[in-house]
Each structure stands twice: as structure tokens, then as C-alpha cells.
Design a protein around this motif. Structure first.
Motif, PDB file in Angstrom:
ATOM      1  N   GLY A 161      23.274  52.984  25.646  1.00 23.00           N
ATOM      2  CA  GLY A 161      22.873  52.239  26.843  1.00 23.00           C
ATOM      3  C   GLY A 161      24.068  51.938  27.732  1.00 23.00           C
ATOM      4  O   GLY A 161      24.934  52.795  27.964  1.00 23.00           O
ATOM      5  N   ASP A 164      19.565  63.519  23.391  1.00 20.98           N
ATOM      6  CA  ASP A 164      18.328  62.925  22.875  1.00 20.98           C
ATOM      7  C   ASP A 164      18.517  62.632  21.385  1.00 20.98           C
ATOM      8  O   ASP A 164      18.827  63.547  20.615  1.00 20.98           O
ATOM      9  CB  ASP A 164      17.191  63.936  23.100  1.00 20.98           C
ATOM     10  N   ILE A 218      17.376  51.262  19.396  1.00 22.69           N
ATOM     11  CA  ILE A 218      17.030  52.625  19.786  1.00 22.69           C
ATOM     12  C   ILE A 218      15.939  53.210  18.875  1.00 22.69           C
ATOM     13  O   ILE A 218      15.051  53.904  19.348  1.00 22.69           O
ATOM     14  CB  ILE A 218      18.282  53.545  19.847  1.00 22.69           C
TER      15      ILE A 218
HETATM   16  C1  LIG Z   1      16.819  49.125  24.723  1.00 22.60           C
HETATM   17  S1  LIG Z   1      18.098  50.169  25.304  1.00 22.60           S
HETATM   18  C2  LIG Z   1      19.339  49.857  24.071  1.00 22.60           C
HETATM   19  C3  LIG Z   1      20.713  50.166  24.562  1.00 22.60           C
HETATM   20  C4  LIG Z   1      21.830  49.701  23.613  1.00 22.60           C
HETATM   21  N1  LIG Z   1      21.748  50.343  22.323  1.00 22.60           N
HETATM   22  C5  LIG Z   1      21.796  48.215  23.431  1.00 22.60           C
HETATM   23  O1  LIG Z   1      21.788  47.759  22.280  1.00 22.60           O
HETATM   24  O2  LIG Z   1      21.830  47.485  24.441  1.00 22.60           O
HETATM   25  C6  LIG Z   1      17.485  51.744  24.864  1.00 22.60           C
HETATM   26  C7  LIG Z   1      18.399  52.887  25.295  1.00 22.60           C
HETATM   27  O3  LIG Z   1      17.876  54.076  24.691  1.00 22.60           O
HETATM   28  C8  LIG Z   1      18.015  55.128  25.617  1.00 22.60           C
HETATM   29  N2  LIG Z   1      17.056  56.159  25.200  1.00 22.60           N
HETATM   30  C9  LIG Z   1      15.708  56.170  25.337  1.00 22.60           C
HETATM   31  N3  LIG Z   1      15.189  57.272  24.762  1.00 22.60           N
HETATM   32  C10 LIG Z   1      16.239  57.955  24.246  1.00 22.60           C
HETATM   33  C11 LIG Z   1      16.361  59.167  23.537  1.00 22.60           C
HETATM   34  N4  LIG Z   1      15.295  59.906  23.223  1.00 22.60           N
HETATM   35  N5  LIG Z   1      17.591  59.592  23.167  1.00 22.60           N
HETATM   36  C12 LIG Z   1      18.693  58.854  23.492  1.00 22.60           C
HETATM   37  N6  LIG Z   1      18.638  57.694  24.150  1.00 22.60           N
HETATM   38  C13 LIG Z   1      17.429  57.246  24.532  1.00 22.60           C
HETATM   39  C14 LIG Z   1      17.748  54.507  26.960  1.00 22.60           C
HETATM   40  O4  LIG Z   1      18.293  55.275  27.998  1.00 22.60           O
HETATM   41  C15 LIG Z   1      18.445  53.161  26.788  1.00 22.60           C
HETATM   42  O5  LIG Z   1      19.780  53.238  27.204  1.00 22.60           O
END
Ligand SMILES: C[S@@+](CC[C@H](N)C(=O)[O-])C[C@H]1O[C@@H](n2cnc3c(N)ncnc32)[C@H](O)[C@@H]1O
Length: 202
Positions: free
Chosen positions: A47, A91, A110
Motif C-alpha cells: 500500500g 498481484d 492484504i
Molecule cells: C487495505 S490496503 C493495505 C495496505 C497496507 N498493507 C497496509 O497495511 O496499510 C490493501 C492494499 O492491497 C492492494 N491490493 C489489492 N489487491 C491486490 C492484489 N491482488 N495484489 C497486490 N496488492 C493488492 C491495494 O492496492 C492496497 O494497497
């Protein structure tokens, strides 16, 4: 609406919404990295990089996220903290790494976000070395738990931000290579949990 699109819209306001309520469980989550020798650590779905201020410096870090707008903010945070970390757009359900590459995979908010959490856990298991650890901080419901509110909002919120219906135990049952080391409540009673897994030597 896909998660990449919604997180592109959420990126400018993400820290204002998420940083403060998650700070104390985030610190507790990252405390797990504050021991031992330098390790190769993969941070999945980093993120905007809210973890970065709490990461110990001794490890070698690689991090992924699906959304470039989130990673751009993460890059700024990396610069502010003068921190070394390799950031990749990827991803977590299809990681661009060979098997058995990392000592630790960190999954903060995540695993229960992605549409197919089992795939994300299997991928983490594939890229972590035998004996390596997977550290999770996320929200789950328990097997058989009714949780009508969470199951209802899941219908809408899963498309724009996160799932709220994931039963961690069902995921683990389908990953025979993973051994549960610890599972403890982290926030909002036991909705959010800190879970430590170890990949068994095969
Ligand atoms: C709720 S945020 C959490 C971000 C960070 N880990 C935190 O603790 O603040 C979810 C993150 O997952 C990413 N995301 C969503 N689907 C994903 C995927 N399939 N692969 C990688 N990242 C993904 C989004 O872009 C976002 O940045």
C-alpha cells in the motif's frame, strides 16, 4: 469496480483513514521482525507504506502492490525514511518470484482484501523457504460464526476495498505445508488477528 481502480481513488485519503486506527496493531505485527539475523523479507500489498516507519533496518526488503497510485505514495515514504526497499507492481495471487525465495512473507491487511485469499496464501507459501515464516495481520471470522453484519457488508465492500467474510481456518486447512505457530487477537476484540505460520520442510 476492480480493487486496482478503487485503491487508485482511495490512495490520496488512505493514510488519513487507516494510519491512526491501525497503528498499535501494526506496531505489534512488525515487532515480529525485530528479532534475529538479517533476513529476506517480502511485504505483500504494502500500500502506501504505513509499515515502513516500524520496520527494523537489518533485513533486505522487497514489496509488492497491485496499485501504482498506492506504490507512488509508498515510494515517497521510502525516500522520507531513507529506507532501502525494492518496490514492484505485482498481484499477490500470482507473484513474479521463483519458489523458496524469502525467509519471511509479511501480509498486513492484504490476505482478506483480495478476491481469492486462498491463492494469495498459496503463493506466499510457494515463495517462502522451507522453515520460513508467514506473518499475517488481518480481519477474519471464525468457522461457523454467524457475523451477519460482516457477511452483509461484504456483498458491497469486497468490490471496492476488502472482503469481510474470510474464515482463516478454511484457508489453512487447504495449505498442508503450513503450520500454525500463533494466532492472537489484535484489534476490535478478535476480529483482527495476528497469525504466524511456518512452512514445513517438505
Ligand atoms: C487495505 S490496503 C493495505 C495496505 C497496507 N498493507 C497496509 O497495511 O496499510 C490493501 C492494499 O492491497 C492492494 N491490493 C489489492 N489487491 C491486490 C492484489 N491482488 N495484489 C497486490 N496488492 C493488492 C491495494 O492496492 C492496497 O494497497
Amino acid at each position: 469496480m476492480g480493487l486496482k481502480f478503487s485503491y487508485t481513488l482511495l490512495a490520496p485519503i488512505y493514510d488519513a483513514i487507516v494510519a491512526s486506527p491501525t497503528q498499535s496493531m501494526r506496531k505489534a505485527s512488525l515487532q515480529r521482525l525485530h528479532q534475529g539475523l538479517p533476513q529476506k523479507v517480502l511485504i505483500n500489498g504494502i500500500g502506501t507504506g504505513l509499515d515502513i516507519p516500524f520496520l527494523p533496518e537489518q533485513h533486505h526488503y522487497t514489496a509488492t502492490d497491485l496499485t501504482p497510485a498506492m506504490l507512488e505514495r509508498c515510494q515517497l515514504r521510502v525516500k522520507q525514511h531513507d529506507f532501502e526497499i525494492e518496490l514492484l507492481t505485482a498481484d499477490v495471487m500470482q507473484l513474479p518470484f521463483a519458489d523458496n525465495q524469502f525467509d519471511i512473507v509479511l501480509m498486513n491487511l492484504i490476505l482478506a482484501v483480495v478476491p481469492e485469499p486462498l491463492k494469495a496464501l498459496q503463493e506466499a507459501c510457494r515463495v517462502v523457504k522451507p522453515g520460513g515464516k508467514i506473518y499475517i495481520m488481518d480481519k477474519f471470522i471464525k468457522p461457523g460464526q454467524f457475523a451477519p453484519g460482516r457477511r452483509f457488508i461484504n456483498i458491497f465492500i469486497r468490490h471496492i476495498a476488502t472482503r469481510t467474510d474470510v474464515v482463516f481456518e478454511y484457508l489453512l486447512e487447504q495449505c498442508p505445508n503450513l503450520h500454525l505457530l500463533q494466532d492472537k487477537p489484535a484489534f476490535m476484540s478478535d476480529w483482527f488477528r495476528l497469525i504466524d505460520l511456518q512452512k514445513l520442510d517438505s
